[in-house]
Design a protein around this motif. Structure first.
Motif, mmCIF file in Angstrom:
data_model
loop_
_atom_site.group_PDB
_atom_site.id
_atom_site.type_symbol
_atom_site.label_atom_id
_atom_site.label_comp_id
_atom_site.label_asym_id
_atom_site.label_seq_id
_atom_site.Cartn_x
_atom_site.Cartn_y
_atom_site.Cartn_z
ATOM 1 N N LYS A 86 -0.652 6.724 -1.500
ATOM 2 C CA LYS A 86 -1.241 7.291 -2.741
ATOM 3 C C LYS A 86 -2.912 7.774 -2.545
ATOM 4 C CE LYS A 86 2.007 5.588 -6.024
ATOM 5 N NZ LYS A 86 2.386 5.153 -7.204
ATOM 6 N N LEU A 120 -5.338 5.534 -4.820
ATOM 7 C CA LEU A 120 -5.185 4.087 -4.402
ATOM 8 C C LEU A 120 -5.466 3.934 -3.087
ATOM 9 C CD1 LEU A 120 -4.234 1.136 -5.177
ATOM 10 C CD2 LEU A 120 -1.855 1.912 -4.405
ATOM 11 N N ASP A 156 2.752 0.948 -3.823
ATOM 12 C CA ASP A 156 2.861 1.965 -4.897
ATOM 13 C C ASP A 156 1.491 1.323 -6.069
ATOM 14 O OD1 ASP A 156 5.197 3.552 -4.617
ATOM 15 O OD2 ASP A 156 6.569 2.001 -5.257
ATOM 16 N N ASP A 157 1.278 0.072 -6.123
ATOM 17 C CA ASP A 157 0.113 -0.648 -6.973
ATOM 18 C C ASP A 157 -0.271 -1.614 -6.110
ATOM 19 O OD1 ASP A 157 -1.416 -0.876 -9.426
ATOM 20 O OD2 ASP A 157 -0.058 -1.951 -10.235
#
Length: 142
Positions: free
Chosen positions: A90, A93, A134-135
């Motif tokens: 991403k 990120l 993703d995070d």
């Protein structure tokens, strides 16, 4: 016997529920597509500063994450460390990780497992496992 049949019919209906379509008031059923989950959550320490990899079209930032398990053998406390390869695709990120994450920092990674193969110089293939992030939650440095 009756409750088992009712339960299996209910399960079949629940599976089909996600595949029901409504067309101008009429209900038609399509082939069921089951929902699956590929979710990983890790809390550990970064093993080395993140590295940029990939190409300009497909950039990725990669870092290693250590987690450990404590257990007793013969009354003595032992710690086993597992190493995980974390890949960040991403864009926002990826840049935050590359700029702010450092070796030894504690982070929580939420993502999914990905399996693949890497060919070495001799042509042999090696299986690999990575966590696609993703995070990522940063914890304060001490």
């Amino acid at each position: 016997m009756f409750s088992i049949n009712v339960m299996s019919q209910t399960c079949r209906r629940m599976t089909r529920l996600s595949s029901v379509r409504f067309n101008s008031g009429a209900v038609t059923e399509t082939t069921a597509i089951e929902k699956t989950i590929n979710q990983v959550q890790l809390l550990g320490r970064v093993g080395a500063d993140p590295q940029k990899r990939g190409s300009e079209q497909h950039p990725v930032v990669v870092f290693s994450l250590a987690t450990h398990t404590n257990y007793k053998t013969d009354g003595e406390l032992t710690q086993k460390t597992d190493w995980h390869r974390v890949c960040v695709f991403k864009p926002n990120l990826r840049e935050a990780i590359y700029q702010h994450l450092t070796k030894g920092q504690r982070v929580m990674v939420n993502g999914r497992l990905s399996y693949g193969e890497i060919k070495d110089d001799s042509g042999m293939t090696k299986p690999t496992t990575a966590i696609i992030a993703d995070d990522i939650v940063f914890f304060q440095r001490n």
